[in-house]
Design an enzyme around this catalytic site. Structure first.
Site, PDB file in Angstrom:
ATOM      1  NE  ARG A  45      12.313   0.812  -5.850  1.00  0.00           N
ATOM      2  CZ  ARG A  45      11.241   0.752  -4.944  1.00  0.00           C
ATOM      3  NH1 ARG A  45      10.033   0.392  -5.110  1.00  0.00           N
ATOM      4  NH2 ARG A  45      11.421   0.776  -3.704  1.00  0.00           N
ATOM      5  N   PRO A  89       1.018  -1.105  -0.071  1.00  0.00           N
ATOM      6  CG  PRO A  89      -0.192  -1.365   2.014  1.00  0.00           C
ATOM      7  CD  PRO A  89       0.589  -1.918   1.116  1.00  0.00           C
ATOM      8  CD  GLU A  90       2.620   2.559  -4.414  1.00  0.00           C
ATOM      9  OE1 GLU A  90       2.813   3.775  -4.811  1.00  0.00           O
ATOM     10  OE2 GLU A  90       2.634   1.525  -4.994  1.00  0.00           O
ATOM     11  CE  LYS A  99       5.794   3.335  -0.293  1.00  0.00           C
ATOM     12  NZ  LYS A  99       6.710   2.337  -0.642  1.00  0.00           N
TER      13      LYS A  99
END
Ligand code: ZN
Length: 269
Positions: free
Chosen positions: A259, A2-3, A58
């Site tokens: 990433r 989650p961001e 976050k």
């Protein structure tokens, strides 16, 4: 993981459900999710009420009326659910806090944690973070000058929590797509117009994602129709091979500094 939009969404929702009610029961199924002994945690939290829910990067901060703070980081796989025992999700919980008839369930907190701090401990813990994307002091000018001093790529820059706090793998890709910029670009290579476009895209994408309840997969409470609606609105993230919503060309999957990264080679330059 989650961001900014997911955690800000949780913060707003929880702030209308759990404030100013004494915590009547504390269940700890995974003591490793804490930074103190289970007994110390219980002592600090039982009978206390949450005065405010704040967010930094976050992470959520539950501000207790005893001047203690609970810092929640969901990391990868962590989710929250709020409701009575009868609606308990069919998942193992690591921590549960009960408020009257309802409980806040912390689920999937394997890498994540719920840590107890006093004010100075909390400040120390959060001291290394960069500004929030909506920090009043983060003007377009300051944002552009920050880009100029940065090495690496837009992908590694936007996800660097010391540089800017709250953006991760999903929204860095969505922001670059909205700005029409390749995530592999060097931040210093952006001209003034491109820097402005990235800034505007960052605010636009994060606001849109928050309004849609972020991309979390599970509702926060029974009957919650908002949480997770942004899943269907992601334009590039986790959509390899799917046609670009703007030009129809397949979305490319790439790895940038290990990433996951998704973009359109036609719409992004
Ligand atoms: Zn395209």
């Amino acid at each position: 993981m989650p961001e900014w939009p997911e955690m800000e969404h949780y913060r707003k929702q929880l702030a209308r459900m759990i404030l100013n009610m004494p915590i009547r029961q504390v269940i700890v199924n995974r003591p490793k999710s804490l930074n103190v002994t289970e007994e110390n945690f219980r002592q600090a939290v039982l009978g206390a009420a949450i005065r405010r829910v704040e967010r930094r990067a976050k992470q959520l901060i539950f501000v207790l009326d005893t001047d203690k703070y609970l810092l929640l980081h969901l990391m990868l796989g962590g989710i929250l659910f709020y409701g009575p025992e009868g609606e308990r999700p069919n998942r193992s919980t690591q921590i549960e806090l009960s408020f009257g008839d309802n409980r806040l369930y912390f689920i999937g907190l394997r890498l994540g944690y719920l840590h107890l701090f006093d004010r100075s401990g909390l400040e120390k813990e959060l001291s290394g973070l960069g500004p929030d994307p909506f920090d009043a002091a983060l003007s377009p000018d300051r944002f552009r000058s920050m880009l100029h001093g940065k090495k690496g790529t837009l992908k590694t820059t936007l996800t660097d929590q010391k540089w800017l706090a709250g953006i991760g793998n999903c929204y860095s890709d969505e922001i670059c797509f909205a700005a029409g910029l390749l995530p592999t670009r060097g931040p210093g290579s952006l001209n003034q117009q491109e820097g402005q476009r990235l800034y505007t895209a960052m605010h636009g994408v994060l606001h849109e994602a928050l309004a849609a309840g972020g991309y979390m997969e599970m509702p926060l409470f029974n009957g919650d129709k908002l949480t997770g609606s942004y899943n269907d609105l992601c334009k590039v993230y986790d959509r390899p091979g799917e046609p670009c919503v703007r030009c129809g060309q397949p979305i490319v999957f790439d790895k940038v500094s290990s990433r996951k990264c998704f973009y359109c080679t036609n719409c992004q330059t």
